[in-house]
Design an enzyme around this catalytic site. Structure first.
Site, PDB file in Angstrom:
ATOM      1  N   CYS A  69       0.848  -1.191   0.000  1.00 40.50           N
ATOM      2  CA  CYS A  69       0.000   0.000   0.000  1.00 40.50           C
ATOM      3  C   CYS A  69       0.889   1.249   0.000  1.00 40.50           C
ATOM      4  CB  CYS A  69      -0.898  -0.003   1.234  1.00 40.50           C
ATOM      5  SG  CYS A  69      -1.986   1.424   1.283  1.00 40.50           S
ATOM      6  N   CYS A  73       0.430   4.919   6.908  1.00 36.20           N
ATOM      7  CA  CYS A  73      -0.162   4.746   8.245  1.00 36.20           C
ATOM      8  C   CYS A  73       0.848   4.017   9.150  1.00 36.20           C
ATOM      9  CB  CYS A  73      -1.460   3.955   8.136  1.00 36.20           C
ATOM     10  SG  CYS A  73      -2.550   4.576   6.826  1.00 36.20           S
ATOM     11  N   CYS A  76       0.611   0.285  10.337  1.00 35.31           N
ATOM     12  CA  CYS A  76       0.115  -0.729   9.404  1.00 35.31           C
ATOM     13  C   CYS A  76       1.233  -1.533   8.730  1.00 35.31           C
ATOM     14  CB  CYS A  76      -0.751  -0.067   8.338  1.00 35.31           C
ATOM     15  SG  CYS A  76      -1.440  -1.279   7.200  1.00 35.31           S
ATOM     16  N   CYS A 204     -19.376   2.043   8.351  1.00 35.02           N
ATOM     17  CA  CYS A 204     -18.618   1.401   9.426  1.00 35.02           C
ATOM     18  C   CYS A 204     -17.370   2.260   9.624  1.00 35.02           C
ATOM     19  CB  CYS A 204     -18.243  -0.015   9.001  1.00 35.02           C
ATOM     20  SG  CYS A 204     -17.103  -0.841  10.124  1.00 35.02           S
ATOM     21  N   ARG A 276     -17.754  -2.583  17.669  1.00 34.22           N
ATOM     22  CA  ARG A 276     -17.034  -3.823  17.373  1.00 34.22           C
ATOM     23  C   ARG A 276     -15.682  -3.884  18.063  1.00 34.22           C
ATOM     24  NH1 ARG A 276     -16.685  -4.546  11.576  1.00 34.22           N
ATOM     25  NH2 ARG A 276     -18.791  -5.303  11.828  1.00 34.22           N
TER      26      ARG A 276
END
Ligand code: SF4
Length: 369
Positions: A69, A73, A76, A204, A276
Site C-alpha cells: 500500500c 499509516c 500498518c 462502518c 465492534r
C-alpha cells in the site's frame, strides 16, 4: 431487547429517539474521568435499552489484496514503506473469495468483510470488487468492504452491486492524526464517509487506540464519530497490534482499563451503533473480552486472521460465547464441532510437548506427572 431492560431506571439512559450529535470535548473527557463502575453501569444500561445484551454480531474479514500500500499509516504492516516481512498478494480471484465466504457462513458469520490495501480502488478494479459483492450476497451474507478512499461514483457503484457496509476508519483524533498518517488528510476521510453515506450504504467507521495518543485524543475521536450527521451503524474500536518493522512497534502499552473505558464511552455516545471489538483481541484474555461485552461491545470478527494480524481461533470464540451465554441459539448448533476442535487442538499441543506415547510410531516419550 432483553427482558431485563425493563428493570432499569428510565433516567439511566438518554432518550433513545434523540441521539446526540453535539458532544463537547469537556463532556467526553468527563465520561473518561468517571469511576469505572459508574461508567460500566451507565454503558450497560444504555446497551440494554438498545440491544439484546446476550447477542454479539459476528463478521469475518478477508484480505482480498495484501500489502504494497502506498500510504504511510504508521501502525500498518501493509504499508510499502515499512519492512515487516509481509507477503504481498495481488487481488484475489472472485472464486476464491466466494469459497472463503462459504466457509465463513458455515462458521456462523453473518457478515463478510473484504479488505484491500489500496489508497483507493482504481477504475479497472471496480468490476472485480462489484462482482465479489454480488456473489457473496447470493450466499445470503451481509457484505462489507474496505478499499481505501472512495469517490462518489465508486460508492454508488458498490451500493448498486448490493454492498451493505463500507468501512473507512477515522483512526484517531484530528489533533493526533498528523503523527500517524501524512499521505491523506482527515478531511479526505470525512469526504469518503460522506460519499458512502450519500450512496445509501451503511457506514462502518471507528479507530485505533494505544498508538501513544492522549485520553483527550480518544475523546476527540469518539466525538468526531458521534457528532457525524448520522452516527456510523458500526464502530470498530481497535487496540493497536504492534507489528515489528512499523514505526509503532515499540509504542507504550495502553492500560486495558482505558481500552474498556473507550468501548463503554462509544456505547454511551452512539447508543444504537454496533460497537465492534476488533484488532488486538487475540492479546486479550477471556475476562478482558467479557468486560468489553459488558461495556457494550456487541460485534466481533471471527477467524484466525484479521487482514494480516492474528485473531483468536473461531472455536475459542465459540467456547467463550458458551461460557458467557452469548448467542446461545447459534452456539448450540455447532457446539459439538467446537468442542471437538478444542479437544483436537489440546491433544495436538500435548503431542508437541512430547507428553504422549505415540502408538503409531511406537516411540514412547516420557509422560510427565
Ligand atoms: S491502513 Fe490501509 S491505507 Fe493505511 S497503509 Fe494500511 S492498507 Fe494502506
Amino acid at each position: 431487547m432483553s427482558s431485563n431492560s425493563s428493570s432499569l431506571s428510565a433516567s439511566s439512559a438518554p432518550n433513545q429517539a434523540n441521539i446526540r450529535h453535539d458532544w463537547t470535548i469537556a463532556e467526553v473527557n468527563a465520561l473518561f474521568e468517571q469511576p469505572f463502575n459508574d461508567l460500566m453501569f451507565q454503558a450497560q444500561s444504555i446497551h440494554r435499552q438498545n440491544f439484546d445484551p446476550n447477542q454479539v454480531q459476528v463478521s469475518t474479514l478477508l484480505s482480498i489484496k495484501t500489502g504494497a500500500c502506498p500510504e504511510d499509516c504508521k501502525y500498518c504492516p501493509q504499508s510499502a514503506r515499512y519492512d515487516t516481512g509481509l507477503e504481498k498478494e495481488r487481488l484475489m480471484e472472485v472464486e476464491k473469495v466466494i469459497q472463503r465466504a462459504k466457509e465463513a457462513k458455515q462458521a456462523g458469520s453473518t457478515r463478510f468483510c473484504m479488505g484491500a490495501a489500496w489508497r483507493n480502488p482504481r477504475d479497472r478494479d471496480m468490476p472485480y470488487v462489484t462482482e465479489m459483492v454480488k456473489e457473496v450476497k447470493k450466499l445470503g451474507l451481509e457484505t462489507c468492504m474496505t478499499l481505501g478512499m472512495l469517490s462518489r461514483d465508486q460508492a454508488v457503484a458498490l451500493k448498486q452491486a448490493g454492498l451493505d457496509y463500507y468501512n473507512h476508519n477515522l483512526d484517531t483524533s484530528p489533533e493526533f492524526y498528523g503523527d500517524i498518517i501524512t499521505t491523506r488528510t482527515y478531511q479526505d476521510r470525512l469526504d469518503t464517509l460522506d460519499n458512502v453515506r450519500n450512496s445509501g450504504m451503511n457506514v462502518c467507521s471507528g479507530g485505533i487506540v494505544g498508538m501513544g495518543e492522549t485520553t483527550s485524543d480518544r475523546s476527540s475521536l469518539l466525538m468526531q464519530l458521534a457528532n457525524l450527521e448520522h452516527q456510523p451503524e458500526s464502530v470498530p474500536i481497535n487496540m493497536l497490534v504492534k507489528v515489528k518493522g512499523t514505526p509503532m512497534e515499540n509504542v507504550d502499552d495502553l492500560d486495558y482499563f482505558e481500552f474498556i473505558r473507550t468501548i463503554a464511552i462509544a456505547r454511551i455516545m452512539m447508543p444504537k451503533s454496533y460497537v465492534r471489538l476488533s484488532a488486538g483481541r487475540e492479546a486479550m484474555n477471556e475476562q478482558m473480552q467479557a468486560m468489553c461485552f459488558l461495556a457494550g461491545a456487541n460485534s466481533i470478527f471471527y477467524g484466525c486472521k484479521l487482514l494480516t494480524t492474528s485473531n483468536p481461533e473461531t472455536h475459542e470464540d465459540v467456547m467463550l460465547f458458551k461460557k458467557l451465554g452469548i448467542n446461545s441459539a447459534q452456539t448450540k448448533a455447532y457446539s459439538d464441532e467446537a468442542h471437538e476442535a478444542a479437544l483436537l487442538e489440546e491433544i495436538d499441543d500435548k503431542a508437541n510437548e512430547n507428553l504422549f506415547y505415540d502408538a503409531a510410531t511406537k516411540q514412547a516419550e516420557p509422560v510427565s506427572s
